[in-house]
Design a protein around this motif. Structure first.
Motif, PDB file in Angstrom:
ATOM      1  N   ALA A 182      -9.284  -6.524   8.315  1.00 29.33           N
ATOM      2  CA  ALA A 182      -7.642  -6.444   7.832  1.00 29.33           C
ATOM      3  C   ALA A 182      -7.728  -5.170   6.824  1.00 29.33           C
ATOM      4  O   ALA A 182      -6.547  -4.556   6.751  1.00 29.33           O
ATOM      5  CB  ALA A 182      -7.681  -7.637   7.127  1.00 29.33           C
ATOM      6  N   ARG A 183      -8.577  -5.062   5.986  1.00 29.89           N
ATOM      7  CA  ARG A 183      -8.374  -3.941   4.892  1.00 29.89           C
ATOM      8  C   ARG A 183      -8.374  -2.539   5.614  1.00 29.89           C
ATOM      9  O   ARG A 183      -7.714  -1.572   5.310  1.00 29.89           O
ATOM     10  CB  ARG A 183      -9.520  -3.827   3.935  1.00 29.89           C
ATOM     11  CG  ARG A 183      -9.377  -5.247   2.942  1.00 29.89           C
ATOM     12  CD  ARG A 183     -10.653  -5.516   2.203  1.00 29.89           C
ATOM     13  NE  ARG A 183     -10.949  -4.538   1.413  1.00 29.89           N
ATOM     14  CZ  ARG A 183     -12.358  -4.454   0.782  1.00 29.89           C
ATOM     15  NH1 ARG A 183     -13.297  -5.553   1.077  1.00 29.89           N
ATOM     16  NH2 ARG A 183     -12.648  -3.523  -0.104  1.00 29.89           N
ATOM     17  N   ALA A 184      -9.178  -2.350   6.824  1.00 27.53           N
ATOM     18  CA  ALA A 184      -9.171  -1.114   7.630  1.00 27.53           C
ATOM     19  C   ALA A 184      -7.926  -0.881   8.141  1.00 27.53           C
ATOM     20  O   ALA A 184      -7.292   0.271   8.316  1.00 27.53           O
ATOM     21  CB  ALA A 184     -10.611  -1.196   8.354  1.00 27.53           C
ATOM     22  N   GLU A 185      -7.496  -1.846   8.856  1.00 21.07           N
ATOM     23  CA  GLU A 185      -5.837  -1.930   9.474  1.00 21.07           C
ATOM     24  C   GLU A 185      -4.852  -1.362   8.503  1.00 21.07           C
ATOM     25  O   GLU A 185      -4.159  -0.708   8.823  1.00 21.07           O
ATOM     26  CB  GLU A 185      -5.832  -3.103  10.261  1.00 21.07           C
ATOM     27  CG  GLU A 185      -6.691  -3.607  11.639  1.00 21.07           C
ATOM     28  CD  GLU A 185      -6.368  -4.840  11.997  1.00 21.07           C
ATOM     29  OE1 GLU A 185      -5.894  -5.735  11.268  1.00 21.07           O
ATOM     30  OE2 GLU A 185      -6.730  -4.917  13.007  1.00 21.07           O
ATOM     31  N   GLU A 186      -5.012  -1.962   7.360  1.00 18.90           N
ATOM     32  CA  GLU A 186      -3.934  -1.630   6.196  1.00 18.90           C
ATOM     33  C   GLU A 186      -4.241  -0.205   6.048  1.00 18.90           C
ATOM     34  O   GLU A 186      -3.190   0.522   5.718  1.00 18.90           O
ATOM     35  CB  GLU A 186      -4.278  -2.468   5.084  1.00 18.90           C
ATOM     36  CG  GLU A 186      -3.023  -2.512   3.996  1.00 18.90           C
ATOM     37  CD  GLU A 186      -1.760  -2.686   4.453  1.00 18.90           C
ATOM     38  OE1 GLU A 186      -0.673  -2.213   4.052  1.00 18.90           O
ATOM     39  OE2 GLU A 186      -1.832  -3.759   5.418  1.00 18.90           O
ATOM     40  N   ALA A 187      -5.308   0.285   5.712  1.00 17.76           N
ATOM     41  CA  ALA A 187      -5.744   1.685   5.272  1.00 17.76           C
ATOM     42  C   ALA A 187      -5.029   2.787   6.586  1.00 17.76           C
ATOM     43  O   ALA A 187      -4.731   3.785   6.369  1.00 17.76           O
ATOM     44  CB  ALA A 187      -7.194   1.934   5.114  1.00 17.76           C
ATOM     45  N   ARG A 188      -5.405   2.115   7.714  1.00 15.52           N
ATOM     46  CA  ARG A 188      -4.853   2.829   8.844  1.00 15.52           C
ATOM     47  C   ARG A 188      -3.212   3.178   8.949  1.00 15.52           C
ATOM     48  O   ARG A 188      -2.817   4.189   9.004  1.00 15.52           O
ATOM     49  CB  ARG A 188      -5.415   2.440  10.208  1.00 15.52           C
ATOM     50  CG  ARG A 188      -4.654   3.124  11.345  1.00 15.52           C
ATOM     51  CD  ARG A 188      -4.905   2.243  12.734  1.00 15.52           C
ATOM     52  NE  ARG A 188      -6.373   2.405  13.481  1.00 15.52           N
ATOM     53  CZ  ARG A 188      -7.067   1.939  14.434  1.00 15.52           C
ATOM     54  NH1 ARG A 188      -6.225   0.826  14.889  1.00 15.52           N
ATOM     55  NH2 ARG A 188      -7.946   2.310  14.852  1.00 15.52           N
ATOM     56  N   LYS A 189      -2.630   1.975   8.544  1.00 20.79           N
ATOM     57  CA  LYS A 189      -1.166   2.037   8.527  1.00 20.79           C
ATOM     58  C   LYS A 189      -0.775   2.992   7.544  1.00 20.79           C
ATOM     59  O   LYS A 189       0.503   3.522   7.677  1.00 20.79           O
ATOM     60  CB  LYS A 189      -0.576   0.631   8.318  1.00 20.79           C
ATOM     61  CG  LYS A 189      -1.011  -0.344   9.388  1.00 20.79           C
ATOM     62  CD  LYS A 189      -0.463  -1.840   8.969  1.00 20.79           C
ATOM     63  CE  LYS A 189      -0.616  -2.825  10.125  1.00 20.79           C
ATOM     64  NZ  LYS A 189      -0.299  -4.133   9.854  1.00 20.79           N
ATOM     65  N   GLU A 190      -1.236   2.841   6.459  1.00 21.29           N
ATOM     66  CA  GLU A 190      -1.018   3.762   5.289  1.00 21.29           C
ATOM     67  C   GLU A 190      -1.308   5.236   5.384  1.00 21.29           C
ATOM     68  O   GLU A 190      -1.194   6.185   4.564  1.00 21.29           O
ATOM     69  CB  GLU A 190      -1.492   3.350   4.020  1.00 21.29           C
ATOM     70  CG  GLU A 190      -0.948   1.789   3.337  1.00 21.29           C
ATOM     71  CD  GLU A 190      -1.794   1.265   2.424  1.00 21.29           C
ATOM     72  OE1 GLU A 190      -2.654   1.872   1.805  1.00 21.29           O
ATOM     73  OE2 GLU A 190      -1.281   0.207   1.966  1.00 21.29           O
ATOM     74  N   GLY A 191      -2.122   5.530   6.559  1.00 19.81           N
ATOM     75  CA  GLY A 191      -2.378   6.925   6.941  1.00 19.81           C
ATOM     76  C   GLY A 191      -3.681   7.320   6.010  1.00 19.81           C
ATOM     77  O   GLY A 191      -4.067   8.422   5.770  1.00 19.81           O
ATOM     78  N   GLN A 192      -4.642   6.392   5.687  1.00 23.45           N
ATOM     79  CA  GLN A 192      -5.818   6.524   4.792  1.00 23.45           C
ATOM     80  C   GLN A 192      -7.000   6.269   5.772  1.00 23.45           C
ATOM     81  O   GLN A 192      -7.981   5.951   5.148  1.00 23.45           O
ATOM     82  CB  GLN A 192      -5.812   5.828   3.644  1.00 23.45           C
ATOM     83  CG  GLN A 192      -4.541   6.100   2.670  1.00 23.45           C
ATOM     84  CD  GLN A 192      -4.665   7.604   2.105  1.00 23.45           C
ATOM     85  OE1 GLN A 192      -5.657   7.977   1.671  1.00 23.45           O
ATOM     86  NE2 GLN A 192      -3.652   8.481   2.390  1.00 23.45           N
ATOM     87  N   GLY A 193      -6.831   5.940   7.090  1.00 26.92           N
ATOM     88  CA  GLY A 193      -7.909   5.616   7.826  1.00 26.92           C
ATOM     89  C   GLY A 193      -9.270   6.204   7.807  1.00 26.92           C
ATOM     90  O   GLY A 193     -10.293   6.031   7.928  1.00 26.92           O
ATOM     91  N   HIS A 194      -8.839   7.705   7.522  1.00 20.91           N
ATOM     92  CA  HIS A 194     -10.272   8.796   7.590  1.00 20.91           C
ATOM     93  C   HIS A 194     -10.862   8.914   6.408  1.00 20.91           C
ATOM     94  O   HIS A 194     -11.820   9.648   6.058  1.00 20.91           O
ATOM     95  CB  HIS A 194      -9.716  10.032   8.031  1.00 20.91           C
ATOM     96  CG  HIS A 194      -9.207  10.043   9.786  1.00 20.91           C
ATOM     97  ND1 HIS A 194     -10.277   9.842  10.646  1.00 20.91           N
ATOM     98  CD2 HIS A 194      -7.733  10.144  10.320  1.00 20.91           C
ATOM     99  CE1 HIS A 194      -9.622  10.016  11.898  1.00 20.91           C
ATOM    100  NE2 HIS A 194      -8.376   9.794  11.591  1.00 20.91           N
ATOM    101  N   VAL A 195     -10.032   8.461   5.017  1.00 20.83           N
ATOM    102  CA  VAL A 195     -10.658   8.842   3.847  1.00 20.83           C
ATOM    103  C   VAL A 195     -10.988   7.496   3.136  1.00 20.83           C
ATOM    104  O   VAL A 195     -12.087   7.390   2.391  1.00 20.83           O
ATOM    105  CB  VAL A 195      -9.843   9.428   3.030  1.00 20.83           C
ATOM    106  CG1 VAL A 195      -9.418  10.639   3.740  1.00 20.83           C
ATOM    107  CG2 VAL A 195      -8.276   8.438   2.751  1.00 20.83           C
TER     108      VAL A 195
END
Length: 206
Positions: free
Chosen positions: A126-139
């Motif tokens: 869930a936290r990874a999906e949130e990071a992806r939505k915020e454009g932070q999936g790679h960092v």
């Protein structure tokens, strides 16, 4: 009235169940209650009649451990720490036996390792999906602890993913971190974590 030898056997059985239940799943604990005494009797009877005798105590220990993992610890990979805690085998020897058992029944242990990998990564989904939505999936990275077998499975899945992607499209690889004991720690980028979970779900990581 119980005979003294019956009481002694019951006490030994209770002690063995308590030791072998250490860090065990509910499935294993249930199996111990119903299967430990018959398995112990079978192993002794095999030795008495000469069906299973070995040239060294090490060979016998390896065989007995394999029978426990086949008949009781069915949802686990052989693990050095658990072997050490449950059977009182020194840690270096327990590590060697765990590696040997995993190598000899690779298919069975790989299924358990894959299940562990999926379970550990899903804790952060869930936290990874949130990071992806915020454009932070790679960092954005998550610290993930895995057994040696599950760590190997993550490498297999990632390598297969990377093999079918252009270099610029590949997710960042998990980063190995200092660990302690038998655990392997990795910093897994959110995008990579989700890609590995997707590959496991579709069977692309096999």
């Amino acid at each position: 009235m119980a005979k003294p030898e019956d009481d002694a056997r019951k006490a030994l059985l209770d002690r063995a169940q308590a030791l072998l239940s250490n860090d065990a799943s509910p499935t294993v604990k249930k199996s111990l209650k119903s299967n430990l005494e018959p398995l112990a009797a079978t192993l002794l009877l095999e030795w008495i009649v000469g069906d299973k005798r070995f040239e060294s105590q090490s060979q016998q220990t390896e065989y007995w451990l394999s029978r426990f993992y086949e008949g009781i610890f069915v949802d686990e990979q052989p693990d050095a720490t658990r072997i050490y805690e449950r059977f009182g085998i020194n840690l270096a020897r327990a590590g060697y036996l765990a590696r040997l058992l995993r190598a000899r029944r690779a298919s069975q242990w790989r299924q358990a390792a894959r299940a562990e990998l999926k379970m550990q990564l899903e804790r952060y989904k869930a936290r990874a999906e949130e990071a992806r939505k915020e454009g932070q999936g790679h960092v954005t990275e998550f610290d993930v602890s895995l057994s040696p077998g599950a760590a190997d499975e993550m490498r297999v899945v990632y390598d297969r993913l990377a093999a079918f992607m252009a270099e610029r499209e590949r997710p960042k690889p998990p980063k190995a971190k200092p660990g302690f004991g038998n655990s392997r720690w990795f910093g897994v980028p959110a995008e990579t974590l989700l890609s590995i979970l997707e590959a496991i779900a579709t069977g692309d990581g096999t």
